[in-house]
Design a protein around this motif. Structure first.
Motif, mmCIF file in Angstrom:
data_model
loop_
_atom_site.group_PDB
_atom_site.id
_atom_site.type_symbol
_atom_site.label_atom_id
_atom_site.label_comp_id
_atom_site.label_asym_id
_atom_site.label_seq_id
_atom_site.Cartn_x
_atom_site.Cartn_y
_atom_site.Cartn_z
ATOM 1 N N MET A 314 5.823 -4.976 -11.682
ATOM 2 C CA MET A 314 5.774 -3.976 -10.681
ATOM 3 C C MET A 314 6.666 -4.338 -9.680
ATOM 4 O O MET A 314 7.206 -3.298 -8.813
ATOM 5 C CB MET A 314 4.090 -4.160 -9.998
ATOM 6 N N ASP A 315 7.037 -5.703 -9.299
ATOM 7 C CA ASP A 315 7.868 -5.864 -8.253
ATOM 8 C C ASP A 315 9.318 -5.347 -8.618
ATOM 9 O O ASP A 315 10.232 -4.577 -7.930
ATOM 10 C CB ASP A 315 7.815 -7.426 -8.187
ATOM 11 N N LEU A 316 9.727 -5.536 -9.935
ATOM 12 C CA LEU A 316 11.070 -5.180 -10.334
ATOM 13 C C LEU A 316 11.188 -3.606 -10.150
ATOM 14 O O LEU A 316 12.195 -3.217 -9.778
ATOM 15 C CB LEU A 316 11.368 -5.653 -11.538
ATOM 16 N N ALA A 317 10.083 -2.880 -10.716
ATOM 17 C CA ALA A 317 10.043 -1.407 -10.675
ATOM 18 C C ALA A 317 10.337 -1.023 -9.332
ATOM 19 O O ALA A 317 10.901 0.029 -9.091
ATOM 20 C CB ALA A 317 8.632 -0.963 -11.392
ATOM 21 N N SER A 318 9.576 -1.631 -8.325
ATOM 22 C CA SER A 318 9.680 -1.020 -7.101
ATOM 23 C C SER A 318 10.989 -1.420 -6.246
ATOM 24 O O SER A 318 11.294 -0.631 -5.557
ATOM 25 C CB SER A 318 8.545 -1.786 -6.153
ATOM 26 N N ARG A 319 11.350 -2.582 -6.671
ATOM 27 C CA ARG A 319 12.882 -2.643 -6.133
ATOM 28 C C ARG A 319 14.003 -1.880 -6.698
ATOM 29 O O ARG A 319 14.758 -1.366 -6.163
ATOM 30 C CB ARG A 319 13.270 -4.081 -6.614
ATOM 31 N N GLU A 345 -3.683 -11.049 -4.687
ATOM 32 C CA GLU A 345 -2.176 -11.000 -4.312
ATOM 33 C C GLU A 345 -2.092 -9.433 -3.693
ATOM 34 O O GLU A 345 -1.389 -8.946 -3.986
ATOM 35 C CB GLU A 345 -1.688 -11.090 -5.344
ATOM 36 N N VAL A 346 -3.028 -8.828 -2.904
ATOM 37 C CA VAL A 346 -2.756 -7.553 -2.246
ATOM 38 C C VAL A 346 -1.768 -7.385 -1.324
ATOM 39 O O VAL A 346 -1.066 -6.186 -1.325
ATOM 40 C CB VAL A 346 -4.108 -7.184 -1.752
ATOM 41 N N THR A 347 -1.356 -8.668 -0.693
ATOM 42 C CA THR A 347 -0.262 -8.448 0.103
ATOM 43 C C THR A 347 1.305 -8.034 -0.627
ATOM 44 O O THR A 347 2.103 -7.131 -0.078
ATOM 45 C CB THR A 347 0.136 -9.694 1.063
ATOM 46 N N LYS A 348 1.253 -8.564 -1.704
ATOM 47 C CA LYS A 348 2.396 -8.536 -2.722
ATOM 48 C C LYS A 348 2.433 -6.906 -3.126
ATOM 49 O O LYS A 348 3.397 -6.366 -2.987
ATOM 50 C CB LYS A 348 2.334 -9.305 -3.806
ATOM 51 N N ILE A 349 1.264 -6.421 -3.446
ATOM 52 C CA ILE A 349 1.191 -5.216 -3.748
ATOM 53 C C ILE A 349 1.339 -4.121 -2.498
ATOM 54 O O ILE A 349 2.309 -2.982 -2.891
ATOM 55 C CB ILE A 349 -0.316 -4.792 -4.334
ATOM 56 N N LEU A 350 0.948 -4.640 -1.265
ATOM 57 C CA LEU A 350 1.413 -3.609 -0.326
ATOM 58 C C LEU A 350 3.036 -3.883 -0.095
ATOM 59 O O LEU A 350 3.674 -2.831 0.345
ATOM 60 C CB LEU A 350 0.775 -4.221 1.009
ATOM 61 N N LEU A 351 3.490 -5.064 -0.351
ATOM 62 C CA LEU A 351 5.067 -5.186 -0.396
ATOM 63 C C LEU A 351 5.695 -4.186 -1.321
ATOM 64 O O LEU A 351 6.566 -3.403 -0.930
ATOM 65 C CB LEU A 351 5.326 -6.622 -0.536
ATOM 66 N N GLU A 575 15.603 -1.027 11.746
ATOM 67 C CA GLU A 575 15.460 0.070 10.976
ATOM 68 C C GLU A 575 14.963 -0.331 9.491
ATOM 69 O O GLU A 575 15.288 -1.008 9.052
ATOM 70 C CB GLU A 575 16.844 0.692 11.041
ATOM 71 N N GLY A 576 14.538 1.013 8.964
ATOM 72 C CA GLY A 576 14.072 0.753 7.547
ATOM 73 C C GLY A 576 15.231 0.925 6.518
ATOM 74 O O GLY A 576 16.182 1.156 6.934
ATOM 75 N N GLY A 577 15.078 0.569 5.251
ATOM 76 C CA GLY A 577 16.075 0.478 4.184
ATOM 77 C C GLY A 577 16.411 -1.107 3.846
ATOM 78 O O GLY A 577 17.175 -1.141 2.817
ATOM 79 N N GLY A 578 16.294 -2.011 4.742
ATOM 80 C CA GLY A 578 16.767 -3.128 4.365
ATOM 81 C C GLY A 578 15.690 -4.036 3.486
ATOM 82 O O GLY A 578 14.960 -3.116 2.886
ATOM 83 N N LEU A 579 16.150 -5.103 2.716
ATOM 84 C CA LEU A 579 15.316 -5.837 1.894
ATOM 85 C C LEU A 579 13.991 -6.391 2.598
ATOM 86 O O LEU A 579 14.149 -6.911 3.556
ATOM 87 C CB LEU A 579 16.220 -6.692 1.204
ATOM 88 N N LEU A 580 12.998 -6.032 2.050
ATOM 89 C CA LEU A 580 11.678 -6.639 2.401
ATOM 90 C C LEU A 580 11.451 -7.992 1.907
ATOM 91 O O LEU A 580 11.646 -8.176 1.105
ATOM 92 C CB LEU A 580 10.569 -5.607 2.112
ATOM 93 N N THR A 581 10.533 -8.473 2.930
ATOM 94 C CA THR A 581 10.106 -10.011 2.314
ATOM 95 C C THR A 581 8.656 -9.986 2.689
ATOM 96 O O THR A 581 8.031 -9.172 3.289
ATOM 97 C CB THR A 581 10.479 -10.966 3.082
ATOM 98 N N LEU A 582 7.935 -10.835 1.902
ATOM 99 C CA LEU A 582 6.454 -10.925 2.248
ATOM 100 C C LEU A 582 5.924 -11.418 3.536
ATOM 101 O O LEU A 582 4.882 -10.917 4.280
ATOM 102 C CB LEU A 582 5.957 -11.804 1.164
ATOM 103 N N SER A 583 6.735 -11.981 4.302
ATOM 104 C CA SER A 583 6.337 -12.356 5.788
ATOM 105 C C SER A 583 6.351 -11.167 6.592
ATOM 106 O O SER A 583 5.734 -11.259 7.410
ATOM 107 C CB SER A 583 7.368 -13.398 6.146
ATOM 108 N N THR A 584 7.177 -10.102 6.270
ATOM 109 C CA THR A 584 6.957 -8.802 7.000
ATOM 110 C C THR A 584 5.781 -8.212 6.802
ATOM 111 O O THR A 584 5.176 -7.815 7.927
ATOM 112 C CB THR A 584 8.026 -7.996 6.491
ATOM 113 N N ILE A 585 5.177 -8.258 5.634
ATOM 114 C CA ILE A 585 3.833 -7.733 5.557
ATOM 115 C C ILE A 585 2.722 -8.642 6.461
ATOM 116 O O ILE A 585 1.755 -7.993 6.825
ATOM 117 C CB ILE A 585 3.364 -7.427 4.199
#
Length: 672
Positions: A314-319, A345-351, A575-585
């Motif tokens: 799921m992570d690779l597909a979203s990226r 692991e709902v925070t990862k799914i939100l990511l 601004e949006g568009g950058g690489l997200l990390t789990l700490s952001t969520i």
């Protein structure tokens, strides 16, 4: 008396010093090798010490006699090719080491020996596979050290593509590990290598699948063996280590052992906290990311792998969707099913939901995700941390797809800006600041705040519309013609000297560009401002100092009103568009819990200026020695074990009378 035929190390040393003088001795040993080889081929599964010594001897001295030893490499290749699995482990390792020696002395071509070693990955010999893996990586690195050997690389990459589809999963996994290691060392960092690795994402073997997914997700080492993971993870925690140290005799050796264990534990925790490194460059080298993402998502829907592997897919597909701005509309309803607070692991799914959002996704598709997050997370029946996490996810999704938010939903979410929980309040204000910047028309009038110059310049958002400007925003603060540097410094110096002569004291000198930014900017209209910015951008080459002035002016527009009034400065929103990390969520603002040191400091500060708490155990005679009872406290338990057991026996009534009488007499003496 000649011992050379039986002493191969001595003969080897003499041959390397003077090959011509010992050619007959070499030929004698080579014929001996050929006769032993013929006997060995009759039963290749046996171990022959004589043949092993002769093979290593010939491999060492073969460069001295290249014509006589020319068939030797072919003999070894034939043995390993036809009898690789049936050979004895020691003999097989000896033949491989001999080929490595010959390859290091340029007596064997790289492509033939490397292809053979890749096939030997099928053997059930872990030590052999590890040895060959190290040598293959090193040899390819040495070949491409001075310049890229394109022909060899292309041949080996094509061969590895076939090895990835090999029926033996161990051989396919080792081939994949070689390619990942070569990419990590920047030896094979081309598109062909990445696309061969990408085929591992669709393997039916779990280890190959996980290794390929981890390569694209940043875990470059792939999946570790169970033995490695057991060595990396400490068996005990700090508390258990200290408790075990308390029991037994305290010695320097035990203390050193405890210190080493605590140091290893600290190092392990530090290793876990290291930031992840993502292979985004590899994702950009894919030939057809749309096709790969669709296949990966189709595999994700049908897979029966464990939940951790599903998360990686799921992570690779979203990226892939976020980086290449792909259109995979079924991905969002699929993620939407997992958006529940109790989900593991709902925070990862939100990511993943935020990573897969971009401006080319239809807003009504993302709006369903926002509604689900708002209904399941951002409600008063949930804890503050749950609400803050949901609000952070909504903010990150809207930063990448602002049109997905509706006016009603935004109005409801913004009302949490005065929530009693600090985390919810900060997250709601971050969402409010985002829409004040990107699309203030969605906000109510009271939530827009004081109008700024940046808001006045904001253009309305349109789905699929690209804002392409033919000028540098903020260039209107610069003059249309560049003033020479020498003349500018001269004018500043003359104005400074004239004023200082008149008043007789030093004054503050303001730069001419600052004066233009402060005086000219508020007076011109928006159309004139754009016209001047276009003129300056097209007629001049701007310097680094002028770009710095433009950046400062653009930042000032965010906090300055339309009529020059200064607005209260706040934190800058990314601004949006950058690489997200789990700490952001998971960025939940809350008061941190006290650690042990801070709690102790608070306790000790509260004890200042008061008497010591507890019973005062003072002696009747301060000069008296310690009692047997005091001495017993410092003794080992085994020394007083018999006395403790005696006390546990039930006393008779007569013993209780005597003890009571003695205690009463002792109290009367103390009162006197």
């Amino acid at each position: 008396m000649n011992k050379l035929p039986n002493n191969l190390p001595q003969l080897q040393n003499l041959i390397k010093r003077d090959p011509l003088s010992y050619q007959d001795e070499f030929l004698q040993q080579y014929r001996h090798y050929e006769s032993n080889l013929q006997i060995f081929q009759l039963k290749p599964s046996t171990y022959s010490k004589t043949l092993e010594e002769l093979v290593l001897f010939v491999a060492q001295v073969a460069p001295c006699y290249p014509e006589e030893a020319a068939p030797f490499p072919e003999h070894l290749r034939d043995l390993l090719t036809h009898h690789g699995d049936a050979l004895d482990r020691s003999m097989r390792m000896t033949f491989c080491k001999a080929l490595i020696l010959l390859r290091n002395k340029n007596m064997v071509q790289a492509n033939s020996i490397l292809e053979l070693f890749f096939k030997l990955f099928r053997c059930q010999d872990k030590l052999l596979r590890k040895t060959l893996y190290t040598y293959i990586v090193t040899d390819i690195k040495n070949v491409n050290m001075k310049h890229k050997n394109a022909k060899l690389n292309s041949t080996l990459q094509g061969f590895m593509y076939t090895m990835m589809k090999d029926n033996n999963p161990v051989a396919a996994k080792m081939s994949l590990d070689v390619m990942i290691e070569l990419y990590r060392r920047n030896i094979w960092n081309d598109a062909k290598t990445v696309n061969v690795i990408a085929t591992g994402c669709f393997s039916k073997v779990t280890k190959i699948l996980v290794a390929a997914l981890k390569f694209f997700l940043g875990h470059e080492d792939g999946e570790k063996d169970e033995s490695d993971s057991e060595e990396d993870e400490p068996p005990k925690t700090e508390k258990s280590l200290r408790l075990s140290h308390r029991v037994g005799k305290h010695t320097k050796k035990r203390q050193k052992k405890l210190d080493r264990a605590l140091q290893a534990l600290k190092k392990h925790k530090k290793k876990k906290k290291t930031a992840e490194v993502f292979n985004n460059s590899a994702l950009h080298l894919l030939h057809d990311p749309q096709d790969m993402c669709e296949k990966l998502f189709s595999q994700l829907e049908k897979t029966t792998e464990r939940f951790e592997v599903k998360l990686m897919m799921m992570d690779l597909a979203s990226r892939l969707i976020g980086i290449h701005q792909l259109s995979v509309m079924n991905f969002y309803p699929f993620v939407q099913r997992f958006l529940q607070p109790h989900q593991r692991e709902v925070t990862k799914i939100l990511l993943f939901a935020a990573q897969s959002s971009h401006e080319l996704v239809p807003p009504d598709v993302i709006e369903g995700v926002l509604r689900t997050i708002s209904n399941n997370f951002i409600t008063d029946r949930n804890a503050g941390e749950v609400m803050a996490v949901g609000m952070n996810a909504v903010k990150e999704i809207c930063a990448r797809c602002p049109l997905a938010m509706s006016t009603d939903l935004l109005g409801d979410l913004v009302q949490y800006k005065s929530h009693k929980d600090k985390g919810v309040m900060m997250s709601a204000r971050a969402l409010l600041q985002l829409y004040r910047k990107v699309n203030p028309d969605l906000l109510n009038r009271k939530d827009k705040g004081r109008p700024t110059e940046a808001m006045a310049e904001t253009e309305p958002l349109v789905y699929g519309g690209q804002v392409a400007k033919d000028f540098i925003p903020g260039a209107e603060i610069l003059p249309e013609e560049a003033e020479p540097k020498e003349e500018k410094e001269k004018n500043d110096w003359e104005s400074c000297s004239d004023e200082s002569d008149e008043e007789g004291e030093w004054i503050d000198v303001h730069h001419s560009s600052d004066e233009e930014a402060k005086e000219d900017e508020p007076q011109i209209s928006k159309e004139e401002r754009l016209k001047k910015a276009q003129t300056v951008s097209s007629n001049r080459i701007l310097t680094a100092e002028e770009f710095e002035q433009i950046q400062k002016r653009q930042a000032l527009k965010e906090v300055e009103g339309r009529h020059g009034k200064r607005k209260r400065e706040g934190g800058q929103e990314e601004e949006g568009g950058g690489l997200l990390t789990l700490s952001t969520i998971e960025n939940v603002h809350k008061k941190r819990a006290h650690d042990k040191e801070s709690r102790l400091s608070t306790v000790m500060a509260g004890r200042e200026g008061r008497e010591k708490f507890g019973k005062n155990h003072e002696k009747m005679n301060p000069h008296a020695s310690s009692t047997n009872k005091d001495k017993r406290r410092n003794k080992a338990f085994m020394m007083i074990k018999h006395k403790v057991q005696r006390k546990k026996i039930k006393r008779s009534f007569r013993d209780k009378q005597i003890a009571l009488r003695n205690s009463l007499l002792k109290r009367q003496k103390a009162k006197r």
